[in-house]
Design a protein around this motif. Structure first.
Motif, PDB file in Angstrom:
ATOM      1  N   PRO A  44       1.335   5.636  -0.364  1.00 37.47           N
ATOM      2  CA  PRO A  44       0.619   6.836   0.067  1.00 37.47           C
ATOM      3  C   PRO A  44      -0.485   7.196  -0.908  1.00 37.47           C
ATOM      4  CG  PRO A  44       2.968   7.141   0.365  1.00 37.47           C
ATOM      5  CD  PRO A  44       2.800   5.832  -0.347  1.00 37.47           C
ATOM      6  N   GLY A  45      -1.622   7.569  -0.370  1.00 40.19           N
ATOM      7  CA  GLY A  45      -2.777   7.874  -1.191  1.00 40.19           C
ATOM      8  C   GLY A  45      -3.819   6.788  -1.142  1.00 40.19           C
ATOM      9  N   GLY A  46      -3.512   5.702  -0.416  1.00 41.57           N
ATOM     10  CA  GLY A  46      -4.470   4.631  -0.249  1.00 41.57           C
ATOM     11  C   GLY A  46      -4.529   3.652  -1.400  1.00 41.57           C
ATOM     12  N   ARG A  47      -3.573   3.751  -2.350  1.00 39.08           N
ATOM     13  CA  ARG A  47      -3.592   2.826  -3.477  1.00 39.08           C
ATOM     14  C   ARG A  47      -2.699   1.631  -3.181  1.00 39.08           C
ATOM     15  NH1 ARG A  47      -1.101   4.784  -7.585  1.00 39.08           N
ATOM     16  NH2 ARG A  47      -0.175   6.602  -6.550  1.00 39.08           N
ATOM     17  N   ASN A  48      -3.023   0.522  -3.814  1.00 35.69           N
ATOM     18  CA  ASN A  48      -2.233  -0.693  -3.668  1.00 35.69           C
ATOM     19  C   ASN A  48      -1.404  -0.932  -4.932  1.00 35.69           C
ATOM     20  OD1 ASN A  48      -3.313  -1.227  -1.138  1.00 35.69           O
ATOM     21  ND2 ASN A  48      -4.975  -2.488  -1.971  1.00 35.69           N
ATOM     22  N   TRP A  49      -0.203  -1.444  -4.711  1.00 35.55           N
ATOM     23  CA  TRP A  49       0.679  -1.781  -5.841  1.00 35.55           C
ATOM     24  C   TRP A  49       1.099  -3.234  -5.694  1.00 35.55           C
ATOM     25  CZ3 TRP A  49       6.265  -2.522  -5.998  1.00 35.55           C
ATOM     26  CH2 TRP A  49       6.768  -2.644  -7.317  1.00 35.55           C
ATOM     27  N   THR A  87       3.531   3.127   4.940  1.00 31.93           N
ATOM     28  CA  THR A  87       3.056   4.496   5.150  1.00 31.93           C
ATOM     29  C   THR A  87       4.247   5.380   5.419  1.00 31.93           C
ATOM     30  OG1 THR A  87       2.761   4.080   7.508  1.00 31.93           O
ATOM     31  CG2 THR A  87       0.856   3.740   6.081  1.00 31.93           C
ATOM     32  N   SER A 140       9.386   5.564  -4.839  1.00 29.20           N
ATOM     33  CA  SER A 140       8.276   4.624  -4.720  1.00 29.20           C
ATOM     34  C   SER A 140       8.795   3.191  -4.697  1.00 29.20           C
ATOM     35  CB  SER A 140       7.309   4.810  -5.887  1.00 29.20           C
ATOM     36  OG  SER A 140       7.899   4.344  -7.088  1.00 29.20           O
ATOM     37  N   GLU A 171       1.512  -2.979   4.175  1.00 27.13           N
ATOM     38  CA  GLU A 171       1.207  -1.560   4.255  1.00 27.13           C
ATOM     39  C   GLU A 171       2.497  -0.780   4.419  1.00 27.13           C
ATOM     40  OE1 GLU A 171      -3.172  -1.819   6.407  1.00 27.13           O
ATOM     41  OE2 GLU A 171      -1.650  -0.423   7.115  1.00 27.13           O
ATOM     42  N   ARG A 206       0.851  -1.182   0.000  1.00 27.56           N
ATOM     43  CA  ARG A 206       0.000   0.000   0.000  1.00 27.56           C
ATOM     44  C   ARG A 206       0.889   1.236   0.000  1.00 27.56           C
ATOM     45  NH1 ARG A 206      -4.738  -0.315   4.033  1.00 27.56           N
ATOM     46  NH2 ARG A 206      -5.217  -1.936   2.479  1.00 27.56           N
TER      47      ARG A 206
END
Length: 762
Positions: A457-462, A732, A517, A730, A455
């Motif tokens: 930043p921005g709540g998106r998953n990769w 963050t 990222s 996650e 997860r």
């Protein structure tokens, strides 16, 4: 009274006798009576004759008066130009900037930039070259006074016959008039009128009736001020002849690698043939066309009596050919890179003539070009617009060859090797593993290769995936790199820390902005091929960064000592020798049993890494032997995807072809590695702790030392393991968080201390 008779006695003159004896008076001459001629009464013919007579008297009176005025104006203008003309020798060098001559690593000239120039006097030019120029450009040069009315009339006739305007195309200018144009009629560059000197020069070369008129008194002034030899010398030193060469001395060096005093008849004719259109007739652009033009010039020389029948036939039977350096035209991309990367005031903007000794190797360049062309001819479909770039360097960063595109015989075009920033894909992965090895991990440590979601930043998953969409479970770091597995690489990156990966990559010379990222480890950032190849050179030399360089020494003409020295080379250490040696071993497995198998060079030890970006827009292969480091890139300029091309495909084949060519005749040297196989020690992760097993003799001192260290580790940590834990799903904030049963692998652990102590450490 009787009259007296008889003959009278005369006592005096008898008036009668006197009258008789005197000559008869002349008849009076009749007076001419001037009579006014009456106008002839011839009708209309008489009136026409009278009108013509009147007009002739008017015209003749006007012509000689006008001629007198024109002569006075020409005389005054010529006198003005005469007093303003400098010495002839001061006009030989007419360049707006200096020249750059580049020498390869063996001291041979391979490229010129700027306005290449060699000023010589007329007696330093071969007589046959002077004859060729006069025959081709102005056969009455030694007989006119600067302007040839016959030549102008002939040019006007030719232009009109070919459907052009009278002053368009063939100008009929003498050599003296052409020199006047080359000298810009005495004008100098005015920055308030022209944006740059190129625009000023273009204006000087322009035509127009007013400029033609001004050329006449300027030509007269030069004929009065200078000798014919002086005018010819100015012309032969300032004329542009293509290939960056200004003047016949420079052109002779560029095309034939000899001074202008040594050219033969066919070479002289080819050089003289360049004058009307240097770009079109340049032998480097089209040798056959240049030879045909030279044959025409030789015919003109024969007409002027400079060549007899036998000499003409011999010259045409042996047309001029280019020198080996001019034929190869190797190093255009290298020279362009050097000009753009060096200090401008000594390269692209120099006002001096400078000579640069470089790292360039013409043999390697030609070999690389042959290999690239062969692969494209055999493996790439006709009509494909795919491009390729190649960089070859030594481990210290000395660049030996550069190919910036499929068209290798060009100058001043886009250089994909040094200017194109493209995503690096999996070719970036070695920096992830370098950071891990530097942190104390081992090539035999295991990492999980399986589904992964992070997860961001921005709540998106990769969720990264492998190229095959399959997963292998727990694999060693060596296998993970060799098979270019994505999920295990990202797990390793998150365990080590992205900041450490960035530090290592930047330390090795990836100067482009690197993303922070999670996709960092998969090559989401961009770099040039030169940058990436230089970074791999740092791995090859044992962990010390290098700055790719091409300039070895720069000297200004006339100076005894170099003004500049080497501009690159070894920098600071980035990772330890141990970590670099282990990474080299792992990269060997990429070629021996992984995705880079097409890059094998027989029994020669090689190491490298493939790279393919998402959507197949870029494909890479970068690798090295003990002697050379080479990088290859393929892609489209418009960033469209390649069709069925991965880094392990055509780029690996191009790399293999290039390296095979440049290593011909070189010994097969082993790479400096620190590996289980290379040291006779096998490190495994079976059981509770890593095991050390000797594959050589039982009394191997290195193996015994490592075994003792590892036995000590096992006694102290009997319940531990060497499995690298997976990161949390996650993430963050900045630093990635990890969880699981990973064993902290700092550079201070027992294995690292042992290897550093035994193998030399940092």
């Amino acid at each position: 009274m009787k009259r007296p008779t008889g003959t009278p006695t005369r006592t005096g003159k008898s008036p009668v006798a006197d009258k008789r004896s005197q000559p008869a008076p002349a008849a009076a001459t009749p007076r001419k009576v001037r009579r006014h001629k009456k106008p002839r009464r011839g009708g209309i013919l008489g009136w026409i004759a009278g009108l013509v007579s009147l007009m002739w008297r008017i015209v003749w009176g006007s012509v000689w008066r006008l001629g007198m005025v024109v002569a006075l104006i020409l005389g005054a203008a010529s006198a003005y130009f005469y007093v303003s003309l400098p010495e002839a020798s001061d006009l030989f060098d007419g360049r707006a900037r200096g020249s750059v001559t580049m020498l390869d690593r063996d001291g041979r000239v391979f490229a010129w930039r700027g306005e290449t120039f060699g000023a010589v006097d007329s007696d330093q030019i071969a007589p046959v070259l002077r004859q060729a120029v006069i025959s081709a450009e102005d056969r009455r040069f030694f007989r006119h006074v600067g302007v040839s009315p016959r030549g102008i009339a002939s040019a006007i006739r030719i232009n009109l016959a070919e459907g052009r305007g009278p002053l368009e195309g063939n100008g009929g200018s003498t050599i003296t008039q052409q020199v006047a144009k080359l000298l810009c009629l005495g004008d100098t560059f005015d920055p308030t009128r022209f944006a740059n000197e190129a625009e000023f020069e273009a204006d000087c070369r322009g035509g127009g009736i007013w400029r033609k008129i001004k050329e006449i008194p300027f030509a007269f002034a030069m004929e009065a001020k200078y000798s014919k030899d002086d005018i010819l010398s100015i012309y032969m030193n300032r004329s542009y002849l293509g290939g960056g060469a200004r003047g016949f001395e420079a052109a002779s060096q560029v095309y034939f690698n000899k001074p202008a005093s040594q050219v033969n008849t066919s070479e002289a004719a080819m050089l003289a043939g360049l004058l009307p259109a240097p770009s079109r007739y340049a032998p480097t652009a089209n040798l056959e066309r240049a030879q045909n033009r030279a044959s025409v010039v030789m015919g003109l020389m024969h007409e002027e009596g400079y060549l007899d029948d036998q000499q003409l036939a011999a010259a045409r039977a042996n047309p001029a050919t280019l020198s080996q350096a001019a034929t190869a035209r190797a190093g255009g991309y290298f020279a362009d890179w050097l000009m753009e990367s060096g200090p401008g005031f000594l390269t692209s903007e120099t006002t001096e003539d400078v000579t640069i000794t470089t790292t360039f190797d013409q043999r390697i360049q030609r070999a690389a070009e042959r290999a690239l062309q062969r692969v494209f001819d055999e493996k790439v479909k006709d009509g494909s617009t795919a491009e390729a770039a190649v960089v070859v360097m030594s481990a210290d960063g000395a660049v030996r060859a550069v190919i910036g595109g499929r068209n290798t015989r060009v100058n001043g075009v886009f250089n994909r090797a040094t200017q194109a920033k493209r995503q690096t894909g999996s070719s970036f992965k070695p920096f992830v593993y370098a950071a891990a090895l530097e942190a104390g991990y081992s090539p035999s440590d295991r990492i999980e290769d399986g589904p992964l979601t992070i997860r961001i930043p921005g709540g998106r998953n990769w969720s990264p995936q492998n190229y095959t969409r399959n997963y292998r479970g727990a694999v060693t770091l060596t296998t993970s790199l060799a098979q270019s597995l994505n999920t295990s690489t990202i797990r390793l990156q998150e365990a080590v820390g992205r900041d450490q990966v960035i530090r290592v990559a930047q330390g090795f010379g990836i100067v482009s902005n690197l993303t922070t990222s999670p996709s960092l480890g998969l090559g989401a950032s961009e770099a040039t091929l030169l940058e990436l190849t230089g970074a791999y050179a740092g791995i090859r030399n044992g962990g010390t960064s290098v700055a790719p360089y091409g300039l070895v020494e720069l000297t200004v003409q006339g100076d005894d000592r170099p003004l500049m020295g080497q501009t690159g080379g070894f920098g600071e250490r980035v990772i330890s020798q141990r970590a670099a040696g282990q990474l080299i071993y792992m990269m060997q497995q990429v070629i021996s049993s992984g995705t880079g198998s097409r890059a094998k060079l027989g029994d020669r030890p090689v190491a490298g890494k493939t790279g393919t970006t998402s959507s197949y827009r870029d494909a890479w292969f970068v690798g090295f032997t003990e002697q050379y480091v080479t990088g290859v890139w393929m892609g489209h300029d418009d960033n469209t995807p390649l069709t069925g091309v991965t880094g392990g495909g055509l780029p690996a084949e191009i790399w293999q072809a290039v390296m095979s060519e440049i290593h011909e005749g070189l010994p097969e040297l082993a790479l400096s590695t620190v590996s289980p196989d290379g040291s006779g020690i096998i490190m495994s992760s079976g059981g509770s702790t890593p095991q050390v097993v000797t594959s050589g003799s039982a009394d191997d001192p290195l193996a015994a030392a490592l075994a003792g260290v590892m036995n000590s580790v096992e006694q102290q940590n009997s319940g531990g393991g060497r499995m690298i834990g997976a990161p949390s799903t996650e993430v963050t904030g900045g630093a990635p968080q990890t969880s699981g049963d990973s064993v902290g692998a700092s550079s201070d652990d027992a294995l690292s201390r042992a290897l550093n102590g035994i193998l030399g450490g940092n």
